[in-house]
Design a protein around this motif. Structure first.
Motif, short mmCIF file in Angstrom:
data_model
loop_
_atom_site.label_atom_id
_atom_site.label_comp_id
_atom_site.label_asym_id
_atom_site.label_seq_id
_atom_site.Cartn_x
_atom_site.Cartn_y
_atom_site.Cartn_z
N GLY A 46 0.81 -1.22 0.00
CA GLY A 46 0.00 0.00 0.00
C GLY A 46 0.83 1.26 0.00
O GLY A 46 0.60 2.18 -0.80
N ASP A 47 1.79 1.34 0.88
CA ASP A 47 2.63 2.53 0.96
C ASP A 47 3.41 2.72 -0.33
O ASP A 47 3.61 3.84 -0.79
N LEU A 48 3.82 1.62 -0.92
CA LEU A 48 4.58 1.70 -2.17
C LEU A 48 3.73 2.30 -3.29
O LEU A 48 4.21 3.12 -4.07
N THR A 49 2.45 1.92 -3.36
CA THR A 49 1.60 2.46 -4.42
C THR A 49 1.43 3.97 -4.24
O THR A 49 1.41 4.71 -5.22
N ASP A 50 1.30 4.44 -2.99
CA ASP A 50 1.21 5.88 -2.76
C ASP A 50 2.47 6.58 -3.24
O ASP A 50 2.41 7.64 -3.87
#
Length: 108
Positions: A46-50
């Motif tokens: 999730g953090d990577l997609t942001d």
């Protein structure tokens, strides 16, 4: 007579290798991920997609290329079709494409 002993020793060694190979457990075949496993991977990323969304496109291009991503926008449907052919898959085939061409042209 020495050559007979050498041949017998080589035969015995080969037979031991065959027996050991037959007794060894078969390698596990990769299994598809379950829905729960996929959801966990997505949650963990999730953090990577942001971060990817905030990054400049030219910085993401090498990553997208490695994943073999191709995005096609259909303006009338306001939808994006995403295709992925990772480098690891493309290099297994000659030329990177199916040698028989597109086998499912109506799915486009």
């Amino acid at each position: 007579m020495e050559w007979i002993n050498q041949a017998a020793a080589a035969r015995d060694a080969a037979q031991r290798q065959i027996t050991a190979a037959q007794a060894a457990p078969a390698p596990k075949a990769a299994r598809p991920l379950t829905e729960e496993e996929i959801a966990k991977v997505i949650k963990d990323l999730g953090d990577l997609t942001d971060r990817l969304q905030q990054a400049a496109p030219e910085h993401n291009a090498p990553l997208y290329a490695a994943f073999g991503l191709r995005l096609t926008y259909d303006h009338s449907k306001r939808a994006v079709t995403v295709e992925s052919r990772p480098e690891s898959v493309r290099t297994r085939r000659a030329g990177g494409e199916c040698p028989r061409g597109d086998l499912n042209p109506h799915a486009r």
